[in-house]
Design a protein around this motif. Structure first.
Motif, mmCIF file in Angstrom:
data_model
loop_
_atom_site.group_PDB
_atom_site.id
_atom_site.type_symbol
_atom_site.label_atom_id
_atom_site.label_comp_id
_atom_site.label_asym_id
_atom_site.label_seq_id
_atom_site.Cartn_x
_atom_site.Cartn_y
_atom_site.Cartn_z
ATOM 1 N N LEU A 112 27.620 -68.626 113.577
ATOM 2 C CA LEU A 112 26.705 -69.218 112.601
ATOM 3 C C LEU A 112 25.279 -68.720 112.829
ATOM 4 O O LEU A 112 24.717 -68.866 113.913
ATOM 5 C CB LEU A 112 26.748 -70.749 112.724
ATOM 6 C CG LEU A 112 25.809 -71.527 111.804
ATOM 7 C CD1 LEU A 112 26.201 -71.343 110.348
ATOM 8 C CD2 LEU A 112 25.817 -73.007 112.172
ATOM 9 N N THR A 113 24.715 -68.138 111.793
ATOM 10 C CA THR A 113 23.329 -67.678 111.851
ATOM 11 C C THR A 113 22.564 -68.297 110.684
ATOM 12 O O THR A 113 23.023 -68.238 109.544
ATOM 13 C CB THR A 113 23.258 -66.139 111.774
ATOM 14 O OG1 THR A 113 23.954 -65.598 112.898
ATOM 15 C CG2 THR A 113 21.819 -65.644 111.794
ATOM 16 N N VAL A 114 21.440 -68.923 110.986
ATOM 17 C CA VAL A 114 20.599 -69.502 109.937
ATOM 18 C C VAL A 114 19.209 -68.897 110.063
ATOM 19 O O VAL A 114 18.592 -68.925 111.130
ATOM 20 C CB VAL A 114 20.507 -71.042 110.057
ATOM 21 C CG1 VAL A 114 19.578 -71.605 108.989
ATOM 22 C CG2 VAL A 114 21.880 -71.678 109.949
ATOM 23 N N GLU B 2 21.417 -68.304 115.990
ATOM 24 C CA GLU B 2 21.859 -66.920 116.005
ATOM 25 C C GLU B 2 23.290 -66.822 116.530
ATOM 26 O O GLU B 2 23.557 -67.112 117.690
ATOM 27 C CB GLU B 2 20.916 -66.085 116.887
ATOM 28 C CG GLU B 2 21.227 -64.617 116.837
ATOM 29 C CD GLU B 2 20.154 -63.771 117.514
ATOM 30 O OE1 GLU B 2 19.078 -64.303 117.842
ATOM 31 O OE2 GLU B 2 20.416 -62.582 117.723
ATOM 32 N N GLN B 3 24.196 -66.496 115.654
ATOM 33 C CA GLN B 3 25.600 -66.244 116.010
ATOM 34 C C GLN B 3 26.160 -67.306 116.932
ATOM 35 O O GLN B 3 26.742 -67.016 117.975
ATOM 36 C CB GLN B 3 25.726 -64.873 116.680
ATOM 37 C CG GLN B 3 25.158 -63.780 115.806
ATOM 38 C CD GLN B 3 25.958 -62.489 115.894
ATOM 39 O OE1 GLN B 3 26.777 -62.295 116.785
ATOM 40 N NE2 GLN B 3 25.742 -61.602 114.948
ATOM 41 N N MET B 4 26.002 -68.520 116.509
ATOM 42 C CA MET B 4 26.468 -69.609 117.365
ATOM 43 C C MET B 4 27.957 -69.880 117.153
ATOM 44 O O MET B 4 28.446 -69.875 116.025
ATOM 45 C CB MET B 4 25.691 -70.880 117.035
ATOM 46 C CG MET B 4 26.116 -71.996 117.932
ATOM 47 S SD MET B 4 25.384 -73.543 117.516
ATOM 48 C CE MET B 4 26.115 -74.511 118.818
ATOM 49 N N THR C 70 19.270 -78.066 112.681
ATOM 50 C CA THR C 70 19.752 -77.051 111.737
ATOM 51 C C THR C 70 21.277 -76.999 111.747
ATOM 52 O O THR C 70 21.917 -76.931 110.688
ATOM 53 C CB THR C 70 19.165 -75.678 112.116
ATOM 54 O OG1 THR C 70 17.740 -75.755 112.018
ATOM 55 C CG2 THR C 70 19.688 -74.587 111.203
ATOM 56 N N LEU C 71 21.849 -77.057 112.928
ATOM 57 C CA LEU C 71 23.303 -77.040 113.036
ATOM 58 C C LEU C 71 23.917 -78.229 112.300
ATOM 59 O O LEU C 71 24.843 -78.071 111.497
ATOM 60 C CB LEU C 71 23.707 -77.063 114.520
ATOM 61 C CG LEU C 71 25.204 -77.201 114.777
ATOM 62 C CD1 LEU C 71 25.951 -75.976 114.269
ATOM 63 C CD2 LEU C 71 25.481 -77.434 116.261
ATOM 64 N N LEU C 72 23.385 -79.433 112.549
ATOM 65 C CA LEU C 72 23.933 -80.618 111.880
ATOM 66 C C LEU C 72 23.786 -80.495 110.372
ATOM 67 O O LEU C 72 24.695 -80.826 109.614
ATOM 68 C CB LEU C 72 23.238 -81.899 112.365
ATOM 69 C CG LEU C 72 23.399 -82.277 113.833
ATOM 70 C CD1 LEU C 72 22.862 -83.682 114.075
ATOM 71 C CD2 LEU C 72 24.850 -82.198 114.282
ATOM 72 N N LYS D 35 18.017 -68.088 121.950
ATOM 73 C CA LYS D 35 19.080 -68.224 120.959
ATOM 74 C C LYS D 35 20.167 -67.161 121.069
ATOM 75 O O LYS D 35 21.230 -67.291 120.475
ATOM 76 C CB LYS D 35 18.486 -68.199 119.550
ATOM 77 C CG LYS D 35 17.602 -69.389 119.261
ATOM 78 C CD LYS D 35 17.199 -69.413 117.806
ATOM 79 C CE LYS D 35 15.895 -70.138 117.544
ATOM 80 N NZ LYS D 35 15.784 -71.505 117.956
ATOM 81 N N GLU D 36 19.877 -66.100 121.810
ATOM 82 C CA GLU D 36 20.910 -65.068 121.950
ATOM 83 C C GLU D 36 21.988 -65.483 122.939
ATOM 84 O O GLU D 36 23.068 -64.899 122.974
ATOM 85 C CB GLU D 36 20.284 -63.738 122.392
ATOM 86 C CG GLU D 36 19.478 -63.096 121.267
ATOM 87 C CD GLU D 36 18.568 -61.992 121.772
ATOM 88 O OE1 GLU D 36 18.928 -61.353 122.782
ATOM 89 O OE2 GLU D 36 17.518 -61.770 121.152
ATOM 90 N N GLU D 37 21.694 -66.513 123.735
ATOM 91 C CA GLU D 37 22.707 -66.961 124.694
ATOM 92 C C GLU D 37 23.601 -68.025 124.060
ATOM 93 O O GLU D 37 23.153 -68.789 123.210
ATOM 94 C CB GLU D 37 22.022 -67.569 125.931
ATOM 95 C CG GLU D 37 21.348 -66.525 126.792
ATOM 96 C CD GLU D 37 20.468 -67.176 127.860
ATOM 97 O OE1 GLU D 37 20.666 -68.367 128.144
ATOM 98 O OE2 GLU D 37 19.585 -66.461 128.378
#
Ligand code: ADP
Ligand code: ADP
Length: 227
Positions: A9-11, A21-23, A45-47, A213-215
């Motif tokens: 998931l990327t927003v 980032e690419q979660m 954002t995720l929620l 966010k890359e991790e």
């Protein structure tokens, strides 16, 4: 896969500024995960993306293998920090309206009334049914918001720091009552908090979001959580 599945998931709200980032994240059905992480790491954002309130994302959000991009695929109960109650409606009407929107005719009005009463009783606020939200304390309003989220019998429940504005004693009471209700209705739940103690009390697993966010997020088994 049964449950909630977030794939890559990327927003990006603004160009060049990624909120997520690419979660990747998976919650099995009927599990409760808490999430902690630094401010700005993308928890809200995720929620909001899961709830369908952020449409412009890349990647996949699925529940029981169905994409949540299409609205109405899964019934979602959302509890925001500021309660999200309609001030011009009574406690009873706030819940009844949510049920009416989500239920689409499965239950009769009488059954719905019974459900409202039973959820208000479960949350310890049966006597507040005819009150208006702004005449209630923060703790009481949050109980209403939680009663409303449970009352629609959601498939996914999302909570965004729901108790952080409450004083310590009220918070403990509501945490306990929330957990009791969750145990009797174990809907798939993601609970964001900035309070580590709360994360340990309420999560069977704890998702720790990185500041970079890359991790990937780190997911911790919680031996303290027992139901
Ligand atoms: P958290 O809930 O973990 O504090 P958020 O999901 O609120 O994080 O925010 C993640 C990032 O996205 C932050 O950098 C924030 O500034 C940005 N952001 C959040 N909402 C918006 C928005 N509506 N427009 C632009 N940027 C936003
Ligand atoms: P609407 O959204 O349809 O304009 P409201 O949500 O304000 O209406 O609610 C009004 C309706 O709720 C009335 O039909 C009334 O019978 C019902 N109602 C309100 N409080 C109660 C209660 N405590 N028990 C049963 N019904 C109630």
């Amino acid at each position: 896969n049964k449950g909630l599945e977030i794939n890559s998931l990327t927003v990006e709200y603004q160009e060049g500024h990624l909120a997520l980032e690419q979660m990747d994240l998976c919650l099995p059905e009927h599990s409760i995960y808490t999430m902690i992480g630094p401010s700005g790491c993308g928890k809200s954002t995720l929620l909001r993306a899961i709830a369908g309130l952020v449409q412009s994302y890349t990647g996949e959000i699925k529940f029981n293998d169905q994409s949540l991009r299409k609205q109405g695929t899964a019934l979602i109960g959302l509890v925001p920090q500021n309660y999200g109650l309609l001030p011009w409606k009574t406690v009873h009407s706030n819940i009844r309206m949510a049920m009416r929107i989500s239920d689409s005719g499965r239950h009769t009005k009488g059954q719905q009334e019974q459900q409202i009463t039973s959820w208000l009783t479960a949350m310890g606020i049966a006597d507040l049914a005819q009150r208006y939200p702004l005449s209630l304390s923060g703790g009481q309003q949050q109980r209403v918001a939680i009663a409303r989220a449970f009352a629609i019998l959601p498939e996914i429940m999302l909570l965004d720091e729901p108790f952080s504005a409450l004083d310590a004693i009220t918070r403990e009471e509501i945490q306990t009552i929330f957990l009791e209700n969750w145990i009797s209705h174990p809907t798939t739940t993601l609970f964001v908090t900035h309070d580590v103690e709360e994360a340990i009390l309420l999560g069977e697993k704890i998702v720790v979001m990185p500041s970079n966010k890359e991790e990937p997020p780190v997911i911790i088994d919680n031996p303290v959580f027992q139901i």
